[in-house]
Design a protein around this motif. Sequence first.
Motif, PDB file in Angstrom:
ATOM      1  N   SER A  16      52.447  28.941  40.420  1.00  0.00           N
ATOM      2  CA  SER A  16      52.347  28.926  38.921  1.00  0.00           C
ATOM      3  C   SER A  16      53.844  28.592  38.168  1.00  0.00           C
ATOM      4  O   SER A  16      54.790  28.868  38.981  1.00  0.00           O
ATOM      5  N   ASN A  17      53.563  27.774  37.094  1.00  0.00           N
ATOM      6  CA  ASN A  17      54.934  27.505  36.337  1.00  0.00           C
ATOM      7  C   ASN A  17      55.285  28.509  35.482  1.00  0.00           C
ATOM      8  O   ASN A  17      56.236  28.503  34.960  1.00  0.00           O
ATOM      9  N   ASN A  18      54.467  29.891  35.332  1.00  0.00           N
ATOM     10  CA  ASN A  18      54.777  30.976  34.513  1.00  0.00           C
ATOM     11  C   ASN A  18      56.054  31.742  35.304  1.00  0.00           C
ATOM     12  O   ASN A  18      56.438  31.411  36.634  1.00  0.00           O
ATOM     13  N   SER A  19      56.359  32.709  34.419  1.00  0.00           N
ATOM     14  CA  SER A  19      57.382  33.693  35.018  1.00  0.00           C
ATOM     15  C   SER A  19      56.945  34.812  36.084  1.00  0.00           C
ATOM     16  O   SER A  19      55.863  34.684  36.267  1.00  0.00           O
ATOM     17  N   GLU A  20      57.844  35.091  36.826  1.00  0.00           N
ATOM     18  CA  GLU A  20      57.663  36.279  37.765  1.00  0.00           C
ATOM     19  C   GLU A  20      56.806  37.214  37.339  1.00  0.00           C
ATOM     20  O   GLU A  20      55.715  37.823  37.819  1.00  0.00           O
ATOM     21  N   ARG A  59      54.548  37.269  34.721  1.00  0.00           N
ATOM     22  CA  ARG A  59      52.965  36.880  34.586  1.00  0.00           C
ATOM     23  C   ARG A  59      52.355  36.789  35.908  1.00  0.00           C
ATOM     24  O   ARG A  59      51.333  37.279  36.036  1.00  0.00           O
ATOM     25  N   TYR A  69      56.722  31.456  41.595  1.00  0.00           N
ATOM     26  CA  TYR A  69      56.622  31.368  40.238  1.00  0.00           C
ATOM     27  C   TYR A  69      57.696  30.178  39.916  1.00  0.00           C
ATOM     28  O   TYR A  69      58.404  30.015  40.583  1.00  0.00           O
ATOM     29  N   LYS A  70      57.489  29.921  38.575  1.00  0.00           N
ATOM     30  CA  LYS A  70      58.489  28.958  38.043  1.00  0.00           C
ATOM     31  C   LYS A  70      58.516  27.763  38.982  1.00  0.00           C
ATOM     32  O   LYS A  70      59.519  27.228  39.412  1.00  0.00           O
ATOM     33  N   ALA A  71      57.383  27.300  39.584  1.00  0.00           N
ATOM     34  CA  ALA A  71      57.192  26.286  40.559  1.00  0.00           C
ATOM     35  C   ALA A  71      57.540  24.880  40.166  1.00  0.00           C
ATOM     36  O   ALA A  71      57.997  23.983  40.863  1.00  0.00           O
ATOM     37  N   GLY A  72      57.661  24.547  38.879  1.00  0.00           N
ATOM     38  CA  GLY A  72      58.201  23.385  38.420  1.00  0.00           C
ATOM     39  C   GLY A  72      57.063  22.226  38.644  1.00  0.00           C
ATOM     40  O   GLY A  72      57.628  20.740  38.736  1.00  0.00           O
ATOM     41  N   GLY A 115      57.538  23.488  44.448  1.00  0.00           N
ATOM     42  CA  GLY A 115      56.675  24.580  44.482  1.00  0.00           C
ATOM     43  C   GLY A 115      55.506  24.802  45.578  1.00  0.00           C
ATOM     44  O   GLY A 115      55.203  25.559  46.344  1.00  0.00           O
ATOM     45  N   THR A 155      49.630  18.210  36.108  1.00  0.00           N
ATOM     46  CA  THR A 155      50.715  18.978  36.653  1.00  0.00           C
ATOM     47  C   THR A 155      50.183  19.322  38.066  1.00  0.00           C
ATOM     48  O   THR A 155      50.785  19.083  39.021  1.00  0.00           O
TER      49      THR A 155
END
Length: 171
Positions: free
Chosen positions: A67-71, A73, A87-90, A96, A120
């Motif tokens: 996920s591109n989300n925060s840890e 989330r 998380y924050k996979a980019g 990621g 994405t």
Amino acid sequence: MLPNFYPDESADSAYKVDYKALYNRGYRGILFDIDNTLVEHGKDADERAKKLIRNLNELGFKVCFISNNSEERVKRFNKDLHQNYVYKAGKPSRTGYLKGVMILETTLSNTVFIGDQLFTDIYGARRAGLKSIFVNPIGKDTEIQIIIKRYLEKIVLYFYRHSNTKRKSRK
């Protein structure tokens, strides 16, 4: 250029993928996007998601959320599932995806990525060398940048489906 965004396969939802067939074809790892792939954007894992992940683990799959989300989330989504995650996979960066494969201790050739966004999720999976499955998004998009992306995705999906029809008719 458009084929860079084409998935290897598509399904109506992550809940309609034939996971047993994937397992029988030698796949052992599954990387999932979360939002609009397994649950509506921002929602916690529901009973349907929990059952799916439980069934995949019983089949023998290792699962990791990308996920591109925060840890915060991703942890909240994962609290009852107890799976690996990045998380924050980019996404669409390869980083990621490759990290997820490394965490699962699988390989690029026996891991599949499942997500709901072509630009994405699917593009990143292709860049990483993973088999990709595009699923229709769950829920409605409300952010304008996602709404615009979805419109552009419709154009790409039109050509993707048209190219698949041509290939099937040649067989």
